[in-house]
Scaffold this motif. Structure first.
Motif, PDB file in Angstrom:
ATOM      1  N   SER A 201       0.824  -1.205   0.000  1.00 37.92           N
ATOM      2  CA  SER A 201       0.000   0.000   0.000  1.00 37.92           C
ATOM      3  C   SER A 201       0.858   1.254   0.000  1.00 37.92           C
ATOM      4  CB  SER A 201      -0.870   0.025   1.256  1.00 37.92           C
ATOM      5  OG  SER A 201      -1.742  -1.067   1.267  1.00 37.92           O
TER       6      SER A 201
ATOM      7  N   TYR B 117      -4.324   5.939   3.311  1.00 37.90           N
ATOM      8  CA  TYR B 117      -3.815   4.617   2.923  1.00 37.90           C
ATOM      9  C   TYR B 117      -4.501   4.242   1.616  1.00 37.90           C
ATOM     10  CZ  TYR B 117      -2.318   3.882   7.791  1.00 37.90           C
ATOM     11  OH  TYR B 117      -1.717   3.998   9.008  1.00 37.90           O
ATOM     12  N   GLY B 118      -3.762   3.666   0.661  1.00 39.18           N
ATOM     13  CA  GLY B 118      -4.403   3.281  -0.591  1.00 39.18           C
ATOM     14  C   GLY B 118      -3.701   2.108  -1.257  1.00 39.18           C
ATOM     15  N   THR B 119      -4.475   1.395  -2.074  1.00 36.07           N
ATOM     16  CA  THR B 119      -3.961   0.231  -2.809  1.00 36.07           C
ATOM     17  C   THR B 119      -3.689   0.619  -4.254  1.00 36.07           C
ATOM     18  OG1 THR B 119      -5.393  -1.194  -1.473  1.00 36.07           O
ATOM     19  CG2 THR B 119      -4.527  -2.141  -3.521  1.00 36.07           C
TER      20      THR B 119
ATOM     21  N   GLU C 148      -8.577   1.425  -4.260  1.00 40.76           N
ATOM     22  CA  GLU C 148      -9.358   1.996  -3.151  1.00 40.76           C
ATOM     23  C   GLU C 148      -8.400   2.838  -2.336  1.00 40.76           C
ATOM     24  OE1 GLU C 148      -8.803   1.353   0.318  1.00 40.76           O
ATOM     25  OE2 GLU C 148      -7.018   0.250  -0.280  1.00 40.76           O
TER      26      GLU C 148
ATOM     27  N   ARG D 292       1.387   8.004   6.367  1.00 42.04           N
ATOM     28  CA  ARG D 292       1.877   7.981   7.749  1.00 42.04           C
ATOM     29  C   ARG D 292       3.395   7.796   7.774  1.00 42.04           C
ATOM     30  NH1 ARG D 292       3.872   3.364   9.520  1.00 42.04           N
ATOM     31  NH2 ARG D 292       2.697   1.420   9.586  1.00 42.04           N
TER      32      ARG D 292
ATOM     33  N   ARG E 102       7.552   3.369  10.776  1.00 40.30           N
ATOM     34  CA  ARG E 102       8.030   2.974  12.107  1.00 40.30           C
ATOM     35  C   ARG E 102       9.490   2.520  11.967  1.00 40.30           C
ATOM     36  NH1 ARG E 102       2.671  -0.326  12.330  1.00 40.30           N
ATOM     37  NH2 ARG E 102       1.216   1.275  13.016  1.00 40.30           N
TER      38      ARG E 102
ATOM     39  N   GLY F 272     -11.946   0.575   3.116  1.00 37.87           N
ATOM     40  CA  GLY F 272     -11.310   0.255   1.839  1.00 37.87           C
ATOM     41  C   GLY F 272     -11.794  -1.095   1.320  1.00 37.87           C
TER      42      GLY F 272
ATOM     43  N   TYR G 205       5.460  -0.451   3.076  1.00 37.65           N
ATOM     44  CA  TYR G 205       4.568   0.529   2.429  1.00 37.65           C
ATOM     45  C   TYR G 205       5.400   1.347   1.463  1.00 37.65           C
ATOM     46  CZ  TYR G 205       0.810   0.182   5.997  1.00 37.65           C
ATOM     47  OH  TYR G 205      -0.211  -0.238   6.795  1.00 37.65           O
TER      48      TYR G 205
ATOM     49  N   TYR H 263      -7.386   6.855   7.714  1.00 34.87           N
ATOM     50  CA  TYR H 263      -7.383   6.045   8.931  1.00 34.87           C
ATOM     51  C   TYR H 263      -6.479   6.754   9.923  1.00 34.87           C
ATOM     52  CZ  TYR H 263      -6.832   1.837  11.865  1.00 34.87           C
ATOM     53  OH  TYR H 263      -6.814   0.942  12.904  1.00 34.87           O
TER      54      TYR H 263
ATOM     55  N   GLU I  80      -4.128  -6.373   2.497  1.00 38.83           N
ATOM     56  CA  GLU I  80      -4.345  -6.327   3.945  1.00 38.83           C
ATOM     57  C   GLU I  80      -4.773  -4.904   4.265  1.00 38.83           C
ATOM     58  OE1 GLU I  80      -0.902  -7.160   6.509  1.00 38.83           O
ATOM     59  OE2 GLU I  80      -2.096  -6.087   7.995  1.00 38.83           O
ATOM     60  N   ILE I  81      -6.074  -4.685   4.319  1.00 38.37           N
ATOM     61  CA  ILE I  81      -6.584  -3.304   4.410  1.00 38.37           C
ATOM     62  C   ILE I  81      -7.705  -3.208   5.435  1.00 38.37           C
ATOM     63  CG2 ILE I  81      -5.929  -2.760   2.030  1.00 38.37           C
ATOM     64  CD1 ILE I  81      -8.762  -3.169   1.154  1.00 38.37           C
ATOM     65  N   GLU I  82      -8.036  -1.957   5.808  1.00 44.99           N
ATOM     66  CA  GLU I  82      -9.087  -1.806   6.823  1.00 44.99           C
ATOM     67  C   GLU I  82     -10.469  -1.848   6.154  1.00 44.99           C
ATOM     68  OE1 GLU I  82     -10.832   1.530   6.964  1.00 44.99           O
ATOM     69  OE2 GLU I  82      -9.868   1.183   5.037  1.00 44.99           O
TER      70      GLU I  82
HETATM   71  P1  5GP Z   1      -0.862   0.562  10.138  1.00 42.84           P
HETATM   72  O1  5GP Z   1      -0.682   2.046  10.166  1.00 42.84           O
HETATM   73  O2  5GP Z   1      -0.996  -0.010  11.535  1.00 42.84           O
HETATM   74  O3  5GP Z   1       0.184  -0.129   9.303  1.00 42.84           O
HETATM   75  O4  5GP Z   1      -2.251   0.255   9.416  1.00 42.84           O
HETATM   76  C1  5GP Z   1      -3.442   0.808   9.865  1.00 42.84           C
HETATM   77  C2  5GP Z   1      -4.615   0.161   9.149  1.00 42.84           C
HETATM   78  O5  5GP Z   1      -4.607   0.513   7.759  1.00 42.84           O
HETATM   79  C3  5GP Z   1      -4.611  -1.359   9.194  1.00 42.84           C
HETATM   80  O6  5GP Z   1      -5.939  -1.790   9.497  1.00 42.84           O
HETATM   81  C4  5GP Z   1      -4.240  -1.760   7.789  1.00 42.84           C
HETATM   82  O7  5GP Z   1      -4.797  -3.018   7.419  1.00 42.84           O
HETATM   83  C5  5GP Z   1      -4.875  -0.640   6.997  1.00 42.84           C
HETATM   84  N1  5GP Z   1      -4.290  -0.462   5.658  1.00 42.84           N
HETATM   85  C6  5GP Z   1      -3.026  -0.701   5.245  1.00 42.84           C
HETATM   86  N2  5GP Z   1      -2.913  -0.441   3.940  1.00 42.84           N
HETATM   87  C7  5GP Z   1      -4.134  -0.030   3.503  1.00 42.84           C
HETATM   88  C8  5GP Z   1      -4.663   0.363   2.220  1.00 42.84           C
HETATM   89  O8  5GP Z   1      -3.997   0.389   1.198  1.00 42.84           O
HETATM   90  N3  5GP Z   1      -5.970   0.709   2.182  1.00 42.84           N
HETATM   91  C9  5GP Z   1      -6.764   0.709   3.283  1.00 42.84           C
HETATM   92  N4  5GP Z   1      -8.049   1.045   3.114  1.00 42.84           N
HETATM   93  N5  5GP Z   1      -6.310   0.314   4.495  1.00 42.84           N
HETATM   94  C10 5GP Z   1      -5.010  -0.032   4.607  1.00 42.84           C
END
Ligand code: 5GP
Length: 223
Positions: A40, A84-86, A75, A44, A47, A109, A56, A79, A104-106
């Motif tokens: 994705s 966040y996008g694919t 999408e 953000r 880390r 999305g 990412y 968040y 692996e997305i929320e």
């Molecule tokens: P984190 O910041 O902890 O890596 O991710 C936060 C949330 O964003 C997680 O639920 C993860 O699955 C979701 N996420 C990661 N990549 C994408 C994306 O490309 N699209 C969407 N809609 N959610 C995402």
């Protein structure tokens, strides 16, 4: 005449924070070369252990917005204050070669993808209960006490969306969970996929734990 190749599956994996969905996905990838994980794009900050292009694509707001304008995402969603996008190209290219693509997305999305691609297989991964979720979030030592409480508050909203998923899988014993997810992708079994009582118990227990945690914070702050 050319032979048409079957498109690879589009597999969406979502789940509560701390549930171990990243580990489940890694195990799936290690176990077979039929899968490709979509990386994705996000605004953000990385880390400590994260690498650009591996975990990412870390970009600035302008680059992300430019990609939206070019219709470059399958999408995208906001968040906790970040985008966040694919990226669409990777998904289309790999599915076109017959490779199953995992996102692996929320939840927001995931629902956008399902609307455009009803054939997508949506899997929600959960811990066996809310106490176990609290234990895993605490053990991974990534978040403060207050942050864990707010992740659990968010899980109440996410639990309400579980019913929109095609399958809910409990991650109790990791290898069993991976095997179940694999079976779903290969066979798409029919039958009961979601137990509303499980969700109700989970949410009730989340609420109890959140009250306990908040009381505990007040207690320590007043001493
Ligand atoms: P984190 O910041 O902890 O890596 O991710 C936060 C949330 O964003 C997680 O639920 C993860 O699955 C979701 N996420 C990661 N990549 C994408 C994306 O490309 N699209 C969407 N809609 N959610 C995402």
């Amino acid at each position: 005449m050319g032979i048409l190749k079957k498109l690879g599956n589009l597999v969406i994996i979502s789940g509560f924070s701390g549930v171990g969905k990243g580990t489940v996905v890694q195990k799936l990838l290690e176990g077979s070369d039929h899968y490709a994980l979509s990386i994705s794009m996000t605004t953000r900050k990385p880390r400590d252990n994260e690498e650009h292009g591996v975990h990412y694509y870390f970009v600035k707001d302008e680059e992300f917005e430019d990609m939206i304008a070019k219709n470059g995402f399958l999408e995208h969603a906001g968040y906790v204050g970040c985008y966040y996008g694919t990226p669409r190209a990777f998904v289309e290219e790999h599915r076109g070669k017959g490779i199953d693509v995992i996102l692996e997305i929320e939840v927001q999305g995931a629902l956008q993808v399902k609307k455009r691609h009803p054939e997508a297989i949506m899997i929600f991964i959960t811990t066996p209960n809310a106490r176990e979720m609290e234990r895993r979030l605490t053990n991974r030592k990534m978040d403060s006490y207050a942050k864990i409480t707010s992740r659990m508050e968010r899980a109440i909203e996410e639990a309400e969306q579980m019913k929109k998923y095609d399958y809910v899988v409990i991650n109790d014993v990791l290898d069993d969970c991976v095997r179940t997810v694999e079976e779903i992708i290969v066979n798409e079994p029919s039958g009961p996929r979601y137990d509303p009582k499980f969700k109700d118990r989970f949410v009730e227990s989340l609420k109890e734990i959140i009250v306990e945690r908040k009381n505990c914070t007040e207690f320590s702050e007043n001493r």
